[in-house]
Design a protein around this motif. Structure first.
Motif, PDB file in Angstrom:
ATOM      1  N   GLY B  42       0.807  -1.197   0.000  1.00 13.92           N
ATOM      2  CA  GLY B  42       0.000   0.000   0.000  1.00 13.92           C
ATOM      3  C   GLY B  42       0.847   1.256   0.000  1.00 13.92           C
ATOM      4  N   PRO B  43       0.188   2.371  -0.265  1.00 14.03           N
ATOM      5  CA  PRO B  43       0.924   3.626  -0.325  1.00 14.03           C
ATOM      6  C   PRO B  43       1.426   4.030   1.053  1.00 14.03           C
ATOM      7  CG  PRO B  43      -1.433   4.006  -0.461  1.00 14.03           C
ATOM      8  CD  PRO B  43      -1.246   2.525  -0.483  1.00 14.03           C
ATOM      9  N   ARG B  70      -7.375   3.653   3.120  1.00 12.60           N
ATOM     10  CA  ARG B  70      -7.776   2.912   1.915  1.00 12.60           C
ATOM     11  C   ARG B  70      -8.996   3.624   1.336  1.00 12.60           C
ATOM     12  NH1 ARG B  70      -6.130  -2.933   2.952  1.00 12.60           N
ATOM     13  NH2 ARG B  70      -4.615  -2.761   4.628  1.00 12.60           N
ATOM     14  N   PHE B  71      -8.715   4.517   0.420  1.00 15.68           N
ATOM     15  CA  PHE B  71      -9.778   5.349  -0.148  1.00 15.68           C
ATOM     16  C   PHE B  71     -10.655   4.533  -1.079  1.00 15.68           C
ATOM     17  CE2 PHE B  71      -6.755   8.584   1.176  1.00 15.68           C
ATOM     18  CZ  PHE B  71      -7.591   9.512   1.770  1.00 15.68           C
ATOM     19  N   GLU B  72     -11.934   4.899  -1.076  1.00 15.49           N
ATOM     20  CA  GLU B  72     -12.873   4.140  -1.891  1.00 15.49           C
ATOM     21  C   GLU B  72     -12.633   4.395  -3.383  1.00 15.49           C
ATOM     22  OE1 GLU B  72     -16.848   5.401  -1.065  1.00 15.49           O
ATOM     23  OE2 GLU B  72     -16.249   7.477  -0.849  1.00 15.49           O
ATOM     24  N   ALA B  73     -12.818   3.346  -4.132  1.00 16.42           N
ATOM     25  CA  ALA B  73     -12.770   3.453  -5.587  1.00 16.42           C
ATOM     26  C   ALA B  73     -14.186   3.728  -6.090  1.00 16.42           C
ATOM     27  CB  ALA B  73     -12.227   2.160  -6.179  1.00 16.42           C
ATOM     28  N   CYS B  74     -14.314   3.986  -7.372  1.00 19.26           N
ATOM     29  CA  CYS B  74     -15.627   4.198  -7.993  1.00 19.26           C
ATOM     30  C   CYS B  74     -16.355   5.362  -7.348  1.00 19.26           C
ATOM     31  CB  CYS B  74     -16.478   2.936  -7.931  1.00 19.26           C
ATOM     32  SG  CYS B  74     -15.794   1.565  -8.841  1.00 19.26           S
ATOM     33  N   ASP B  75     -15.681   6.485  -7.241  1.00 20.50           N
ATOM     34  CA  ASP B  75     -16.261   7.625  -6.547  1.00 20.50           C
ATOM     35  C   ASP B  75     -16.568   8.753  -7.514  1.00 20.50           C
ATOM     36  OD1 ASP B  75     -17.228   8.887  -4.290  1.00 20.50           O
ATOM     37  OD2 ASP B  75     -15.331   9.924  -3.927  1.00 20.50           O
ATOM     38  N   ASP B  76     -17.213   8.427  -8.630  1.00 17.71           N
ATOM     39  CA  ASP B  76     -17.682   9.449  -9.576  1.00 17.71           C
ATOM     40  C   ASP B  76     -16.584  10.313 -10.156  1.00 17.71           C
ATOM     41  OD1 ASP B  76     -20.233   8.695  -9.373  1.00 17.71           O
ATOM     42  OD2 ASP B  76     -20.833  10.254  -7.968  1.00 17.71           O
ATOM     43  N   GLY B  77     -15.373   9.892 -10.050  1.00 21.66           N
ATOM     44  CA  GLY B  77     -14.300  10.685 -10.627  1.00 21.66           C
ATOM     45  C   GLY B  77     -13.861  11.837  -9.744  1.00 21.66           C
ATOM     46  N   ARG B  78     -14.540  12.018  -8.611  1.00 22.55           N
ATOM     47  CA  ARG B  78     -14.095  13.072  -7.701  1.00 22.55           C
ATOM     48  C   ARG B  78     -12.870  12.575  -6.952  1.00 22.55           C
ATOM     49  NH1 ARG B  78     -19.540  13.591  -4.403  1.00 22.55           N
ATOM     50  NH2 ARG B  78     -19.231  11.357  -4.536  1.00 22.55           N
ATOM     51  N   ARG B  82     -13.324   9.417   1.245  1.00 28.21           N
ATOM     52  CA  ARG B  82     -13.746   8.527   2.327  1.00 28.21           C
ATOM     53  C   ARG B  82     -12.843   7.298   2.306  1.00 28.21           C
ATOM     54  NH1 ARG B  82     -20.106   7.732   2.123  1.00 28.21           N
ATOM     55  NH2 ARG B  82     -19.529   6.544   0.278  1.00 28.21           N
ATOM     56  N   ALA B  83     -12.355   6.973   3.480  1.00 30.77           N
ATOM     57  CA  ALA B  83     -11.376   5.886   3.533  1.00 30.77           C
ATOM     58  C   ALA B  83     -11.699   4.923   4.663  1.00 30.77           C
ATOM     59  CB  ALA B  83      -9.980   6.453   3.727  1.00 30.77           C
ATOM     60  N   LEU B  84     -11.288   3.699   4.445  1.00 27.98           N
ATOM     61  CA  LEU B  84     -11.388   2.669   5.471  1.00 27.98           C
ATOM     62  C   LEU B  84     -10.000   2.479   6.074  1.00 27.98           C
ATOM     63  CD1 LEU B  84     -13.550   0.570   6.533  1.00 27.98           C
ATOM     64  CD2 LEU B  84     -12.507  -1.067   4.954  1.00 27.98           C
ATOM     65  N   GLN B  86      -7.826  -0.287   8.196  1.00 30.15           N
ATOM     66  CA  GLN B  86      -7.729  -1.674   8.677  1.00 30.15           C
ATOM     67  C   GLN B  86      -6.335  -1.810   9.271  1.00 30.15           C
ATOM     68  OE1 GLN B  86      -9.340  -2.752   4.416  1.00 30.15           O
ATOM     69  NE2 GLN B  86      -9.176  -4.652   5.556  1.00 30.15           N
TER      70      GLN B  86
END
Lengths: 414, 215
Positions: B42-43, B70-78, B82-84, B86
């Motif tokens: 991961g980064p 861990r930022f969410e993917a598929c976020d309308d290109g913005r 929002r991140a999870l 773990q």
């Protein structure tokens, strides 16, 4: 990815009738002549060894022990008349090793009037002699594929020339390890409980086996109560993913293979409760603990899908993120273009040169037939475009990541 | 049976919105080994100043971790915001609470209270495999007699006799009452069921029993 009931993200389908699809045209029939005409020498144009995606030169990596088909393309204009051709391959690991003989799946309805170019034949499974290789010959290592016999139905063997053999290399690929968790939730508005149907699990599993660069899918599934209820909101998918991450942590702590990817399926209640899918992260190095959630339901044309479930390509997209795959950026304006290296125009499987064709080798258990998927008519599964399959770029990248994940935990796993 | 499972780590699952600064600690799961791979991949930890701050009983900081977001993917290109989280956190005897901090501000705190033992109460009141009325495939396990308590959650796991793997059926529940759907275990004739209490940074097996599925 975008839901069909929202005005953003993935474009809603422009439903195309099957008749308008040039690659689902009725098969041409040629009158069978049992004795067949006297055949002059048959010219073989090419031999292609294919799995999920391939070029005619077989340039895409072949995964050992994955379902594999061989296509033999014949120059039909050299024939004297219409004829049903049959064929047989001889395959072996070395030129002097023991051979396995493989019959063609079905006859080729050959017609000397058919001057279809090779580039176009590749988009039609009925335009070649096709052979399904037995798994006994697709182990890692070289494979010599030779055309052993071609003959007209009921006739004698024909002479043939041209490209009569091809040597390819199968390489080891780790299995895909998936734990698929159906999240059962209550809709507080209706009082109904919604659980993913069995078909959604089955379609996703089958799609991953057919499209992903893996020899097999180590699959397990379960349905558990969701820690959320409908109506959904923007937080729902975060809660789903947090729950999946918690389940994953507890199961890995209790012996689950840490290379296992966890994916949640959430039923869309016939479109009433659509939870847009999300992967929580696009790791730039192996991180199989990256979790994802996807909706499931009947597509009714969603993204050009007319079968029983969209869980297959949708789930494969979210899982693709967990293997580090970004969006190619197609259709333009609906998706970020976060994969600057994506090589194909419009998110297709191939550029206009039609170098690459997708191959869905089918699933008899689900009634999914063998299909050639024209590279300019289908789109990579990391896009939001219609008719999704895997392109060579995604295929190779996921293969590489799977190997990295496998190696990451090598010391800990005997 | 009450069994103290020696935990070395706590797996902290949290979420953070780096645009609004909102977030929460969703699960804290004691574990015997690392279950996240972010020590390998991961980064690099982002610059958004998110920390998990470990504190002792007096509220003194005894350690901190900059978790991988861990930022969410598929976020309308913005720009994803929002991140999870773990994150595995190493446990120490002094650890009393974990705070989720964003840009120096505490967003949420996991601060478990001392836990009285529930073993006897559980054993005296728990159901083990009682079919639900009108739904014989669903079996009640556990009890409603235990009150929720801050920092305490319950988990039920099952291992069918045709598998070696414990499967988690519910995690993070505030009370130890569960429903097990026996259809989730095709081909099995019995099921080992384990109810676990995640109490603060300790994990206790409250009870473990074998249930027959073909009765």
């Amino acid at each position: 990815m975008m839901g069909k009931h929202e005005n953003k993200g993935m474009a809603r389908p422009q439903i195309q009738s099957l008749d308008s699809n040039p690659y689902v045209a009725p098969r041409r029939r040629v009158t069978s002549k049992l004795s067949g005409p006297a055949l002059s020498q048959i010219t073989i144009q090419a031999i292609e060894i294919c799995q999920a995606i391939q070029s005619v030169e077989s340039s895409v990596t072949l995964i050992a022990d994955k379902a594999t088909m061989v296509r033999v393309y014949i120059d039909q204009t050299s024939l004297a008349g219409g004829v049903q051709l049959r064929g047989e391959l001889k395959v072996r690991k070395t030129a002097t090793g023991p051979a396995t003989y493989v019959p063609a799946l079905e006859d080729l309805a050959a017609d000397p009037q058919d001057a279809t170019k090779l580039i176009d034949k590749r988009n039609l499974t009925g335009a070649s002699l096709n052979f399904r290789l037995p798994t006994t010959v697709t182990a890692a290592g070289a494979l010599l594929v030779e055309v052993n016999r071609i003959w007209p139905a009921g006739g004698d063997d024909a002479m043939f020339g041209g490209v009569t053999s091809s040597t390819v290399e199968f390489v080891y690929g780790p299995p895909l390890r998936i734990r698929c968790i159906g999240l059962r939730y209550v809709d507080t508005g209706t009082g109904q409980t919604h659980t993913p149907d069995a078909v959604h699990f089955a379609y996703l599993r089958s799609f991953l086996e057919r499209a992903y660069p893996v020899p097999s899918v180590d699959w397990s599934q379960i349905v558990v109560e969701a820690n959320f209820a409908a109506p959904f909101n923007d937080q729902t998918v975060l809660r789903a993913n947090a729950q999946i991450a918690a389940i994953r942590s507890s199961e890995v702590d209790n012996g689950m293979d840490p290379r296992t990817h966890y994916l949640a399926l959430v039923d869309d209640a016939r479109g009433r409760n659509f939870m847009r899918g999300r992967a929580m992260g696009i790791p730039d190095a192996a991180a199989p603990d990256t979790v994802a959630s996807a909706p499931c339901g009947v597509p009714n044309g969603f993204a050009g899908d007319h079968d029983l479930s969209y869980a297959d390509w949708y789930g494969a997209h979210e899982l693709g993120h967990t293997f580090g795959r970004f969006h190619p950026g197609f259709p333009a304006g609906t998706q970020d273009a976060s994969d600057p290296d994506f090589p194909f125009e419009e998110g297709q499987l191939s550029d206009a040169d039609q170098k690459f064709v997708g191959y869905d080798l089918g699933d008899a258990g689900l009634g999914i037939r063998l299909q050639a998927l024209a590279g300019t008519h289908h789109h990579d599964l990391m896009t939001y475009a219609e008719r999704q399959w895997i392109c060579a770029h995604t295929f190779e990248a996921i293969r590489t990541r799977l190997i990295e994940e496998d190696r990451q935990f090598d010391p800990a796993i005997v | 049976m009450v069994d103290d499972l020696a935990s070395t780590f706590a797996h902290v699952i949290a979420n953070i919105d780096t645009a609004s600064g909102e977030g929460s600690i969703d699960y804290v799961l004691p574990s015997r080994k690392r279950t996240a791979s972010n020590m390998f991949a991961g980064p690099a930890p982002d610059k958004a100043k998110v920390r998990l701050v470990l504190k002792d009983a007096a509220g003194k900081e005894i350690g901190s971790v900059r978790p991988e977001l861990r930022f969410e993917a598929c976020d309308d290109g913005r720009q994803p915001h929002r991140a999870l989280i773990q994150q595995d956190v190493e446990l120490s005897d002094d650890l009393a609470s974990v705070a989720l901090e964003f840009e120096g501000k505490v967003v949420d705190v996991f601060h478990p209270e001392p836990v009285p033992p529930i073993g006897e109460q559980f054993r005296n009141t728990a159901e083990w495999g009682l079919p639900l009325p009108g739904n014989p495939d669903k079996l009640a396990v556990g009890t409603h007699a235990v009150e929720p308590q801050a920092g305490v959650s319950y988990m039920v796991q099952a291992k069918p006799d045709n598998s070696d793997q414990w499967q988690t059926l519910s995690v993070g529940k505030s009370t130890p009452d569960f429903v097990i759907d026996k259809n989730q275990f095709p081909g099995a004739s019995s099921l080992d069921v384990r109810v676990t209490q995640n109490a603060g940074f300790k994990q206790l097996t409250v009870e473990e029993k074998t249930m027959k599925l073909d009765e």
